[in-house]
Design an enzyme around this catalytic site. Structure first.
Site, PDB file in Angstrom:
ATOM      1  N   SER A 108       1.608   2.773  -5.764  1.00 54.44           N
ATOM      2  CA  SER A 108       0.262   2.326  -5.089  1.00 54.44           C
ATOM      3  C   SER A 108      -1.092   2.794  -5.697  1.00 54.44           C
ATOM      4  O   SER A 108      -1.317   2.189  -6.725  1.00 54.44           O
ATOM      5  CB  SER A 108       0.610   2.728  -3.645  1.00 54.44           C
ATOM      6  OG  SER A 108      -0.383   2.021  -2.549  1.00 54.44           O
ATOM      7  N   ASP A 158       3.803  -8.269   0.002  1.00 52.85           N
ATOM      8  CA  ASP A 158       2.870  -7.097  -0.200  1.00 52.85           C
ATOM      9  C   ASP A 158       1.702  -7.555   0.710  1.00 52.85           C
ATOM     10  O   ASP A 158       1.005  -8.371   0.150  1.00 52.85           O
ATOM     11  CB  ASP A 158       2.638  -6.642  -1.395  1.00 52.85           C
ATOM     12  CG  ASP A 158       1.840  -5.215  -1.497  1.00 52.85           C
ATOM     13  OD1 ASP A 158       1.021  -4.932  -0.415  1.00 52.85           O
ATOM     14  OD2 ASP A 158       2.047  -4.700  -2.426  1.00 52.85           O
ATOM     15  N   HIS A 189       5.034  -3.412   0.692  1.00 52.33           N
ATOM     16  CA  HIS A 189       4.094  -2.446  -0.274  1.00 52.33           C
ATOM     17  C   HIS A 189       5.129  -1.481  -0.421  1.00 52.33           C
ATOM     18  O   HIS A 189       4.788  -0.533  -1.529  1.00 52.33           O
ATOM     19  CB  HIS A 189       3.078  -2.067   0.572  1.00 52.33           C
ATOM     20  CG  HIS A 189       1.972  -1.617  -0.521  1.00 52.33           C
ATOM     21  ND1 HIS A 189       1.172  -2.228  -1.291  1.00 52.33           N
ATOM     22  CD2 HIS A 189       1.390  -0.327  -0.539  1.00 52.33           C
ATOM     23  CE1 HIS A 189       0.393  -1.326  -1.898  1.00 52.33           C
ATOM     24  NE2 HIS A 189       0.566  -0.125  -1.352  1.00 52.33           N
TER      25      HIS A 189
HETATM   26  C1  MLT Z   1      -5.707   1.516  -3.525  1.00 56.47           C
HETATM   27  O1  MLT Z   1      -6.385   1.759  -2.682  1.00 56.47           O
HETATM   28  O2  MLT Z   1      -5.433   2.054  -4.502  1.00 56.47           O
HETATM   29  C2  MLT Z   1      -4.506   0.498  -2.964  1.00 56.47           C
HETATM   30  O3  MLT Z   1      -5.477   0.047  -1.997  1.00 56.47           O
HETATM   31  C3  MLT Z   1      -3.539   0.953  -2.451  1.00 56.47           C
HETATM   32  C4  MLT Z   1      -3.439   1.944  -1.453  1.00 56.47           C
HETATM   33  O4  MLT Z   1      -3.689   3.020  -1.728  1.00 56.47           O
HETATM   34  O5  MLT Z   1      -3.192   1.614  -0.288  1.00 56.47           O
END
Ligand code: MLT
Length: 208
Positions: A108, A158, A189
């Site tokens: 992520s 996701d 996700h």
């Molecule tokens: C991010 O902010 O890098 C993406 O939205 C993934 C997350 O951290 O949820």
């Protein structure tokens, strides 16, 4: 080993116990820390050295690797700043611990900073596994990623990352010369067993 605060990022380091494996740079998701991905690292590359920093940006108290303006909307100046800081940390840690260039395993937000490091400081990484990654910079730099292995693992449902966005990241990295495999799993996700299985396979092929 306990958390270390000696280098430019708070981190944990586990030395290698098996020879010939690339070190792993473990990069957690939003709200995680340096402890989160150690079990994943041990599972996907047994015996490899593990280097696991904690993101320095706090969002309502939750560690991240760069600032965002909203979910999926990034502060790109901060992406650039933090990607450079992380690449500098990698070279400090390589010197301190005597490591080869690591392969990043990011989840992520950790996958997004790993993608930014690949694009901005390609020499810092030997390759990457990007789990639920998206394009970190609207205007992609054109680095030389010749031959670097990259596995991108996306989720077909996701809610944060549109398929088009993950596909664009795969194209950017391929155009820069990386050897990219992009798999889309029937999931959202979160991290799944299938991510672990495919990452194990990626590292087994690296070793061969
Ligand atoms: C991010 O902010 O890098 C993406 O939205 C993934 C997350 O951290 O949820």
């Amino acid at each position: 080993m306990t958390t270390a605060t000696t280098l430019s990022f708070t981190h944990r380091f586990e030395p290698a116990t098996a020879p010939g494996r690339a070190p792993l740079l473990l990069l957690h998701g939003t709200g995680g820390d340096e402890n989160d991905l150690l079990p994943l690292g041990r599972a996907v590359a047994p015996g490899a050295a593990l280097l696991s920093p904690r993101g320095k940006v706090l969002e309502h108290g939750m560690p991240r690797f760069f600032r965002r303006l909203a979910e999926g909307v990034f502060d790109e100046a901060d992406v650039v700043k933090q990607a450079n800081a992380l690449a500098d940390f990698v070279s400090e840690a390589r010197e301190a611990y005597g490591l080869a260039a690591p392969v990043a395993v990011g989840f992520s937000n950790g996958a997004n900073i790993a993608a930014a490091v690949l694009l901005l400081r390609p020499e810092a990484l030997a390759g990457a596994v990007l789990i639920r990654a998206m394009v970190p910079l609207a205007k992609a730099p054109k680095p030389d990623l010749a031959g670097k292995p990259v596995l991108i693992l996306s989720g077909s449902s996701d809610p944060i990352i549109p398929a088009e966005n993950a596909g664009r990241l795969a194209r950017q990295l391929t155009e820069a010369g990386a050897v990219v495999a992009h798999e889309t799993l029937p999931t959202g996700h979160g991290l799944t067993q299938a991510d672990v299985t495919l990452t194990v396979r990626f590292f087994a092929n690296l070793k061969a």
